[in-house]
Write a protein that holds these residues in place. Structure first.
Motif, PDB file in Angstrom:
ATOM      1  N   LEU A 152       0.827  -1.211   0.000  1.00 31.13           N
ATOM      2  CA  LEU A 152       0.000   0.000   0.000  1.00 31.13           C
ATOM      3  C   LEU A 152       0.860   1.260   0.000  1.00 31.13           C
ATOM      4  O   LEU A 152       0.533   2.247  -0.665  1.00 31.13           O
ATOM      5  N   TRP A 153       1.948   1.232   0.759  1.00 36.71           N
ATOM      6  CA  TRP A 153       2.867   2.371   0.776  1.00 36.71           C
ATOM      7  C   TRP A 153       3.390   2.635  -0.631  1.00 36.71           C
ATOM      8  O   TRP A 153       3.431   3.761  -1.092  1.00 36.71           O
ATOM      9  N   GLY A 154       3.783   1.568  -1.308  1.00 44.22           N
ATOM     10  CA  GLY A 154       4.291   1.698  -2.674  1.00 44.22           C
ATOM     11  C   GLY A 154       3.236   2.213  -3.645  1.00 44.22           C
ATOM     12  O   GLY A 154       3.562   2.840  -4.649  1.00 44.22           O
ATOM     13  N   LEU A 155       1.977   1.955  -3.343  1.00 45.72           N
ATOM     14  CA  LEU A 155       0.877   2.438  -4.180  1.00 45.72           C
ATOM     15  C   LEU A 155       0.467   3.862  -3.810  1.00 45.72           C
ATOM     16  O   LEU A 155      -0.467   4.410  -4.384  1.00 45.72           O
ATOM     17  N   GLY A 156       1.169   4.449  -2.832  1.00 47.89           N
ATOM     18  CA  GLY A 156       0.859   5.811  -2.418  1.00 47.89           C
ATOM     19  C   GLY A 156      -0.296   5.913  -1.447  1.00 47.89           C
ATOM     20  O   GLY A 156      -0.821   7.000  -1.218  1.00 47.89           O
ATOM     21  N   ARG A 157      -0.677   4.804  -0.855  1.00 48.62           N
ATOM     22  CA  ARG A 157      -1.792   4.784   0.095  1.00 48.62           C
ATOM     23  C   ARG A 157      -1.237   4.696   1.516  1.00 48.62           C
ATOM     24  O   ARG A 157      -1.425   3.709   2.218  1.00 48.62           O
ATOM     25  N   ASP A 158      -0.557   5.768   1.929  1.00 42.72           N
ATOM     26  CA  ASP A 158       0.155   5.791   3.209  1.00 42.72           C
ATOM     27  C   ASP A 158      -0.746   5.495   4.400  1.00 42.72           C
ATOM     28  O   ASP A 158      -0.373   4.742   5.301  1.00 42.72           O
ATOM     29  N   ARG A 159      -1.912   6.104   4.438  1.00 42.58           N
ATOM     30  CA  ARG A 159      -2.815   5.896   5.586  1.00 42.58           C
ATOM     31  C   ARG A 159      -3.283   4.453   5.654  1.00 42.58           C
ATOM     32  O   ARG A 159      -3.391   3.880   6.729  1.00 42.58           O
ATOM     33  N   GLY A 160      -3.573   3.881   4.516  1.00 42.96           N
ATOM     34  CA  GLY A 160      -3.966   2.474   4.491  1.00 42.96           C
ATOM     35  C   GLY A 160      -2.832   1.562   4.938  1.00 42.96           C
ATOM     36  O   GLY A 160      -3.060   0.552   5.596  1.00 42.96           O
TER      37      GLY A 160
END
Length: 178
Positions: A152-160
């Protein structure tokens, strides 16, 4: 020193061989990869699928961190065959988590996420509506949660990502892993 003494007394002591290899990896020893590979092969020869997968679980990310992705893929293929032959769901799930980790190394975060969501019910049966399968061991839950957060971090979904890192932290703390 204790592990080296155990190996000097019994060169077939696979547990000491794997533990020594893991310590070498943790210490940044350049021989760690060779030691982990030797430990995996020793476990394989003894028919110890859990020990073998344990060695591959340490070696594959090490190879990935060194940029040796082709070598990591080769090791992953061997681990996959061992996990399939064992018929152990947790070992098969561990190989899927390792596969996702290599996908992340290749910046294929969407592929990693898809793999992890596919294996999630096997690791966390409570997310499976049928509730099938036993609960996974803490090491596998932690690895899966960390990889899910990383995808998720790599996908730019930091909060997730934080939603996966928090329970991972709880697991490692409960295990006494600082």
């Amino acid at each position: 020193r204790h592990l080296r003494l155990r190996l000097a007394r019994d060169a077939q002591d696979r547990t000491a061989r794997l533990a020594l290899a893991l310590l070498a990896r943790d210490a940044g020893d350049p021989q760690a990869g060779a030691l982990l590979r030797a430990a995996a092969h020793a476990m394989h020869e003894a028919g110890d699928a859990r020990g073998e997968i344990g060695a591959w679980r340490a070696l594959i990310p090490l190879l990935g961190s060194q940029g040796r992705l082709a070598d990591a893929e080769d090791a992953l293929a061997i681990a996959g065959r061992t996990a399939q032959a064992s018929r152990a769901r947790d070992l098969q799930a561990a190989v899927t988590v390792l596969t996702a980790g290599l996908a992340q190394r290749r910046f294929q975060h969407d592929r990693a996420w898809a793999l992890l969501k596919e294996v999630e019910p096997a690791i966390f049966p409570d997310v499976n509506p049928a509730g099938t399968g036993p609960d996974a061991p803490p090491w596998l839950k932690s690895a899966a949660l960390g990889s899910m957060g990383g995808a998720l971090w790599g996908l730019g979904r930091d909060r997730g990502a934080a939603d996966y890192y928090r329970p991972q932290l709880d697991i490692v703390c409960a295990q006494g892993d600082r």
